[in-house]
Write a protein that holds these residues in place. Structure first.
Motif, PDB file in Angstrom:
ATOM      1  N   PHE A   3       0.817  -1.216   0.000  1.00 57.34           N
ATOM      2  CA  PHE A   3       0.000   0.000   0.000  1.00 57.34           C
ATOM      3  C   PHE A   3       0.853   1.268   0.000  1.00 57.34           C
ATOM      4  CE2 PHE A   3      -3.434   2.755   0.739  1.00 57.34           C
ATOM      5  CZ  PHE A   3      -3.037   3.664   1.707  1.00 57.34           C
ATOM      6  N   PHE A   4       1.864   1.316   0.880  1.00 52.00           N
ATOM      7  CA  PHE A   4       2.692   2.516   0.991  1.00 52.00           C
ATOM      8  C   PHE A   4       3.570   2.727  -0.243  1.00 52.00           C
ATOM      9  CE2 PHE A   4       1.753   1.761   5.492  1.00 52.00           C
ATOM     10  CZ  PHE A   4       1.202   2.994   5.795  1.00 52.00           C
ATOM     11  N   SER A   5       4.049   1.639  -0.797  1.00 47.86           N
ATOM     12  CA  SER A   5       4.869   1.808  -1.996  1.00 47.86           C
ATOM     13  C   SER A   5       4.022   2.268  -3.181  1.00 47.86           C
ATOM     14  CB  SER A   5       5.623   0.530  -2.332  1.00 47.86           C
ATOM     15  OG  SER A   5       4.744  -0.540  -2.483  1.00 47.86           O
ATOM     16  N   LYS A   6       2.735   1.822  -3.224  1.00 53.28           N
ATOM     17  CA  LYS A   6       1.847   2.330  -4.273  1.00 53.28           C
ATOM     18  C   LYS A   6       1.562   3.806  -4.048  1.00 53.28           C
ATOM     19  CE  LYS A   6      -0.787  -1.678  -5.744  1.00 53.28           C
ATOM     20  NZ  LYS A   6      -2.108  -2.311  -5.750  1.00 53.28           N
ATOM     21  N   LEU A   7       1.338   4.151  -2.786  1.00 54.57           N
ATOM     22  CA  LEU A   7       1.006   5.526  -2.436  1.00 54.57           C
ATOM     23  C   LEU A   7       2.170   6.475  -2.678  1.00 54.57           C
ATOM     24  CD1 LEU A   7      -1.309   7.220  -1.215  1.00 54.57           C
ATOM     25  CD2 LEU A   7      -0.295   6.783   1.011  1.00 54.57           C
ATOM     26  N   PHE A   8       3.361   6.079  -2.255  1.00 56.81           N
ATOM     27  CA  PHE A   8       4.520   6.965  -2.357  1.00 56.81           C
ATOM     28  C   PHE A   8       5.480   6.593  -3.478  1.00 56.81           C
ATOM     29  CE2 PHE A   8       3.231   7.066   2.136  1.00 56.81           C
ATOM     30  CZ  PHE A   8       2.827   8.392   2.187  1.00 56.81           C
ATOM     31  N   GLY A   9       5.201   5.522  -4.157  1.00 56.52           N
ATOM     32  CA  GLY A   9       6.057   5.133  -5.276  1.00 56.52           C
ATOM     33  C   GLY A   9       7.412   4.651  -4.832  1.00 56.52           C
ATOM     34  N   GLY A  10       7.524   4.130  -3.634  1.00 52.86           N
ATOM     35  CA  GLY A  10       8.805   3.709  -3.087  1.00 52.86           C
ATOM     36  C   GLY A  10       9.482   2.602  -3.861  1.00 52.86           C
ATOM     37  N   LYS A  11       8.725   1.734  -4.490  1.00 44.02           N
ATOM     38  CA  LYS A  11       9.341   0.605  -5.175  1.00 44.02           C
ATOM     39  C   LYS A  11       9.633   0.865  -6.639  1.00 44.02           C
ATOM     40  CE  LYS A  11       8.841  -3.801  -3.189  1.00 44.02           C
ATOM     41  NZ  LYS A  11       8.436  -5.150  -3.442  1.00 44.02           N
ATOM     42  N   SER A  12       9.183   2.014  -7.144  1.00 45.62           N
ATOM     43  CA  SER A  12       9.322   2.229  -8.578  1.00 45.62           C
ATOM     44  C   SER A  12      10.784   2.206  -9.010  1.00 45.62           C
ATOM     45  CB  SER A  12       8.675   3.540  -8.989  1.00 45.62           C
ATOM     46  OG  SER A  12       9.352   4.613  -8.381  1.00 45.62           O
ATOM     47  N   LYS A  13      11.674   2.770  -8.211  1.00 44.54           N
ATOM     48  CA  LYS A  13      13.078   2.792  -8.594  1.00 44.54           C
ATOM     49  C   LYS A  13      13.664   1.380  -8.574  1.00 44.54           C
ATOM     50  CE  LYS A  13      17.293   5.330  -7.899  1.00 44.54           C
ATOM     51  NZ  LYS A  13      17.929   6.400  -7.180  1.00 44.54           N
ATOM     52  N   SER A  14      13.357   0.612  -7.524  1.00 42.01           N
ATOM     53  CA  SER A  14      13.909  -0.735  -7.469  1.00 42.01           C
ATOM     54  C   SER A  14      13.268  -1.629  -8.512  1.00 42.01           C
ATOM     55  CB  SER A  14      13.744  -1.325  -6.067  1.00 42.01           C
ATOM     56  OG  SER A  14      12.377  -1.485  -5.767  1.00 42.01           O
ATOM     57  N   ALA A  15      11.942  -1.427  -8.790  1.00 49.05           N
ATOM     58  CA  ALA A  15      11.287  -2.208  -9.830  1.00 49.05           C
ATOM     59  C   ALA A  15      11.940  -1.931 -11.170  1.00 49.05           C
ATOM     60  CB  ALA A  15       9.795  -1.886  -9.878  1.00 49.05           C
ATOM     61  N   ASN A  16      12.298  -0.662 -11.403  1.00 45.96           N
ATOM     62  CA  ASN A  16      12.951  -0.312 -12.651  1.00 45.96           C
ATOM     63  C   ASN A  16      14.303  -0.990 -12.769  1.00 45.96           C
ATOM     64  OD1 ASN A  16      12.734   0.933 -15.070  1.00 45.96           O
ATOM     65  ND2 ASN A  16      13.493   2.911 -14.366  1.00 45.96           N
ATOM     66  N   SER A  17      15.052  -1.022 -11.675  1.00 46.05           N
ATOM     67  CA  SER A  17      16.354  -1.694 -11.732  1.00 46.05           C
ATOM     68  C   SER A  17      16.176  -3.207 -11.852  1.00 46.05           C
ATOM     69  CB  SER A  17      17.199  -1.331 -10.519  1.00 46.05           C
ATOM     70  OG  SER A  17      16.594  -1.807  -9.345  1.00 46.05           O
ATOM     71  N   LYS A  82      10.368  -7.191 -24.725  1.00 43.21           N
ATOM     72  CA  LYS A  82       9.079  -6.658 -24.252  1.00 43.21           C
ATOM     73  C   LYS A  82       8.230  -7.760 -23.648  1.00 43.21           C
ATOM     74  CE  LYS A  82       8.436  -2.687 -27.240  1.00 43.21           C
ATOM     75  NZ  LYS A  82       7.723  -2.099 -28.369  1.00 43.21           N
ATOM     76  N   ARG A  83       8.195  -8.915 -24.306  1.00 43.36           N
ATOM     77  CA  ARG A  83       7.393 -10.039 -23.800  1.00 43.36           C
ATOM     78  C   ARG A  83       7.947 -10.568 -22.477  1.00 43.36           C
ATOM     79  NH1 ARG A  83       4.172  -8.022 -26.583  1.00 43.36           N
ATOM     80  NH2 ARG A  83       3.446  -8.808 -28.566  1.00 43.36           N
ATOM     81  N   VAL A  84       9.259 -10.627 -22.349  1.00 45.40           N
ATOM     82  CA  VAL A  84       9.877 -11.092 -21.099  1.00 45.40           C
ATOM     83  C   VAL A  84       9.517 -10.140 -19.957  1.00 45.40           C
ATOM     84  CG1 VAL A  84      12.096 -11.404 -19.927  1.00 45.40           C
ATOM     85  CG2 VAL A  84      11.750 -12.364 -22.200  1.00 45.40           C
ATOM     86  N   ILE A  85       9.572  -8.843 -20.218  1.00 51.73           N
ATOM     87  CA  ILE A  85       9.215  -7.858 -19.192  1.00 51.73           C
ATOM     88  C   ILE A  85       7.738  -7.994 -18.831  1.00 51.73           C
ATOM     89  CG2 ILE A  85       8.949  -5.389 -18.721  1.00 51.73           C
ATOM     90  CD1 ILE A  85      11.445  -4.936 -20.471  1.00 51.73           C
ATOM     91  N   GLN A  86       6.875  -8.101 -19.839  1.00 55.42           N
ATOM     92  CA  GLN A  86       5.432  -8.235 -19.574  1.00 55.42           C
ATOM     93  C   GLN A  86       5.124  -9.498 -18.783  1.00 55.42           C
ATOM     94  OE1 GLN A  86       3.778  -8.087 -23.518  1.00 55.42           O
ATOM     95  NE2 GLN A  86       3.602  -5.856 -23.508  1.00 55.42           N
ATOM     96  N   HIS A  87       5.844 -10.571 -19.067  1.00 56.57           N
ATOM     97  CA  HIS A  87       5.611 -11.840 -18.375  1.00 56.57           C
ATOM     98  C   HIS A  87       6.029 -11.758 -16.905  1.00 56.57           C
ATOM     99  CE1 HIS A  87       5.148 -16.147 -17.868  1.00 56.57           C
ATOM    100  NE2 HIS A  87       6.356 -16.167 -17.303  1.00 56.57           N
ATOM    101  N   ASN A  88       7.174 -11.144 -16.641  1.00 60.44           N
ATOM    102  CA  ASN A  88       7.706 -11.091 -15.278  1.00 60.44           C
ATOM    103  C   ASN A  88       7.179  -9.915 -14.462  1.00 60.44           C
ATOM    104  OD1 ASN A  88       9.775 -13.336 -15.018  1.00 60.44           O
ATOM    105  ND2 ASN A  88      10.284 -12.429 -17.002  1.00 60.44           N
ATOM    106  N   PHE A  89       6.842  -8.813 -15.125  1.00 57.84           N
ATOM    107  CA  PHE A  89       6.323  -7.624 -14.447  1.00 57.84           C
ATOM    108  C   PHE A  89       5.075  -7.150 -15.190  1.00 57.84           C
ATOM    109  CE2 PHE A  89      10.914  -7.669 -13.782  1.00 57.84           C
ATOM    110  CZ  PHE A  89      10.987  -7.605 -12.402  1.00 57.84           C
TER     111      PHE A  89
END
Length: 187
Positions: A3-17, A82-89
């Protein structure tokens, strides 16, 4: 994602990496298994709308293999990643571009040059001209270029993946309404 990571975007940087490391591991595996003489560099950036873009730039002895047959191998790498990214994330909206030695810029330049020639014929003769059948990504480049000139309009014709582009004079010629690539939205 909590919930907090959705609210504050805390995981977006790590998800990107995480996406970047997934792309890196996938490419290393493909290059090793296929025994390509290639190396690659991955750079990440942000689009105007805030979406992430990963750019993969290949170099090495097998560059020509990637560029051969109108860059089909580059397109295949791009689609696979693109398909690998869509499948895993599944929720990730990262866009990925794959290029080798400036091939994409060269191709886009050739498409625009041909579109410019056809546009000049259309304006000079006041009648419709047709661009050969192109895949969606190339049609998008042509439509976007032609949309800048209010004297002409363009639209895609045909069924299937490859479609011709009809370039025709706009009603009123120099209308201030501008040129709209009618089918650009449908692609």
């Amino acid at each position: 994602m909590g919930f907090f990571s959705k609210l504050f975007g805390g995981k977006s940087k790590s998800a990107n990496s995480e996406v970047e490391s997934l792309v890196q591991n996938t490419l290393e595996g493909i290059i090793e298994k296929a025994q390509f003489d290639l190396s690659f560099e991955i750079t990440s950036s942000k689009e105007d709308d805030g979406g992430a873009v990963l750019s993969v730039q290949f170099s090495g002895g097998d560059e020509e293999l990637l560029k051969d047959k109108k860059g089909q191998m580059l397109d295949a790498f791009q689609l696979l990643l693109k398909r690998v990214i869509q499948h895993n994330f599944p929720e990730d909206k990262t866009n990925i571009t794959v290029d080798c030695g400036g091939y994409r810029d060269e191709t886009e330049g050739a498409l625009i040059e041909r579109a410019e020639n056809l546009k000049a014929i259309c304006i000079e003769q006041g009648k419709s001209v047709y661009y050969r059948a192109l895949p969606p990504k190339d049609r998008k480049v042509v439509h976007q270029y032609l949309a800048k000139d209010p004297r002409i309009k363009s639209r895609s014709l045909g069924d299937g993946l490859y479609k011709k582009i009809k370039i025709y004079p706009a009603k009123g010629g120099n209308s201030a309404q501008g040129n709209k690539a009618e089918d650009a939205h449908q692609e």
